[in-house]
Design a protein around this motif. Sequence first.
Motif, PDB file in Angstrom:
ATOM      1  N   GLY A 160       9.511  -6.603   8.029  1.00  0.00           N
ATOM      2  CA  GLY A 160       8.487  -5.774   7.423  1.00  0.00           C
ATOM      3  C   GLY A 160       7.364  -5.480   8.389  1.00  0.00           C
ATOM      4  O   GLY A 160       7.192  -6.176   9.395  1.00  0.00           O
ATOM      5  N   ASP A 161       6.619  -4.424   8.069  1.00  0.00           N
ATOM      6  CA  ASP A 161       5.411  -4.091   8.803  1.00  0.00           C
ATOM      7  C   ASP A 161       4.547  -3.184   7.940  1.00  0.00           C
ATOM      8  O   ASP A 161       4.909  -2.840   6.814  1.00  0.00           O
ATOM      9  CB  ASP A 161       5.708  -3.468  10.172  1.00  0.00           C
ATOM     10  N   ARG A 162       3.381  -2.829   8.460  1.00  0.00           N
ATOM     11  CA  ARG A 162       2.479  -1.908   7.773  1.00  0.00           C
ATOM     12  C   ARG A 162       2.221  -0.727   8.698  1.00  0.00           C
ATOM     13  O   ARG A 162       1.743  -0.896   9.813  1.00  0.00           O
ATOM     14  CB  ARG A 162       1.155  -2.580   7.423  1.00  0.00           C
ATOM     15  N   ARG A 163       2.559   0.451   8.235  1.00  0.00           N
ATOM     16  CA  ARG A 163       2.291   1.683   8.965  1.00  0.00           C
ATOM     17  C   ARG A 163       1.791   2.715   7.963  1.00  0.00           C
ATOM     18  O   ARG A 163       2.190   2.697   6.794  1.00  0.00           O
ATOM     19  CB  ARG A 163       3.561   2.225   9.656  1.00  0.00           C
ATOM     20  N   TYR A 164       0.933   3.615   8.409  1.00  0.00           N
ATOM     21  CA  TYR A 164       0.421   4.681   7.545  1.00  0.00           C
ATOM     22  C   TYR A 164      -0.163   4.128   6.248  1.00  0.00           C
ATOM     23  O   TYR A 164      -0.020   4.705   5.174  1.00  0.00           O
ATOM     24  CB  TYR A 164       1.523   5.708   7.245  1.00  0.00           C
ATOM     25  N   ASP A 165      -0.797   2.946   6.362  1.00  0.00           N
ATOM     26  CA  ASP A 165      -1.398   2.247   5.222  1.00  0.00           C
ATOM     27  C   ASP A 165      -0.388   1.985   4.102  1.00  0.00           C
ATOM     28  O   ASP A 165      -0.716   2.014   2.914  1.00  0.00           O
ATOM     29  CB  ASP A 165      -2.612   3.018   4.686  1.00  0.00           C
ATOM     30  N   HIS A 166       0.857   1.708   4.485  1.00  0.00           N
ATOM     31  CA  HIS A 166       1.924   1.411   3.541  1.00  0.00           C
ATOM     32  C   HIS A 166       2.778   0.277   4.104  1.00  0.00           C
ATOM     33  O   HIS A 166       3.015   0.230   5.305  1.00  0.00           O
ATOM     34  CB  HIS A 166       2.791   2.661   3.302  1.00  0.00           C
ATOM     35  N   VAL A 167       3.243  -0.599   3.241  1.00  0.00           N
ATOM     36  CA  VAL A 167       4.110  -1.704   3.667  1.00  0.00           C
ATOM     37  C   VAL A 167       5.555  -1.233   3.603  1.00  0.00           C
ATOM     38  O   VAL A 167       6.015  -0.748   2.566  1.00  0.00           O
ATOM     39  CB  VAL A 167       3.911  -2.942   2.772  1.00  0.00           C
TER      40      VAL A 167
END
Length: 189
Positions: A160-167
């Motif tokens: 997992g990660d967080r990109r574009y203020d989304h998980v």
Amino acid sequence: MSKINTKELSANQVQELLHTLKTRFEKNMNRHKSLEWIKVEERLVSRPEKLRILDEMEITGGEPDVVDYDEATGEYIFYDCSAESPKGRRSVCYDREGLESRKEHQPENNAIDMAAAMGIELLTEAQYRYLQQLGKFDTKTSSWIVTPTAIRKLGGALFGDRRYDHVFIYHNGAQSYYAARAFRGSLRV
């Protein structure tokens, strides 16, 4: 393969670790609004084997912090809360099978074995998503998470990660490894 420290902590090391954990706890009250440090510390001091594990989490860059309390068991739950994936655990594939399937350029270790040696559990998808509600984590890195058996049997593993203020939860081959991917763990104390 890197070795995990199993020596008992000295009195000075215990005090340093407790100071670090207390400072982090007080700085991040949003992670544990209804909890009191004094009760956490009492529990930690009575469980030196857990302090050694938390020290290893700290040494490898996890920045462990309390994120929950289990009323049924009386346990405090710590997660790795470093902003990015723990630096001392990066460039590892998912598990031993994935590592051994690489014919060339094998990494030094794998997330599953390393977590077990440390005495922690990889975060599940639900735990990872819960962590992401407490702040913004893995905005430049990613973290392996527990992979369901059906996916793993087909050669895959989840991260997992967080990109574009989304998980986001993604997949890769379990044998893959990247300089910006590690794993986050949990510990019940």
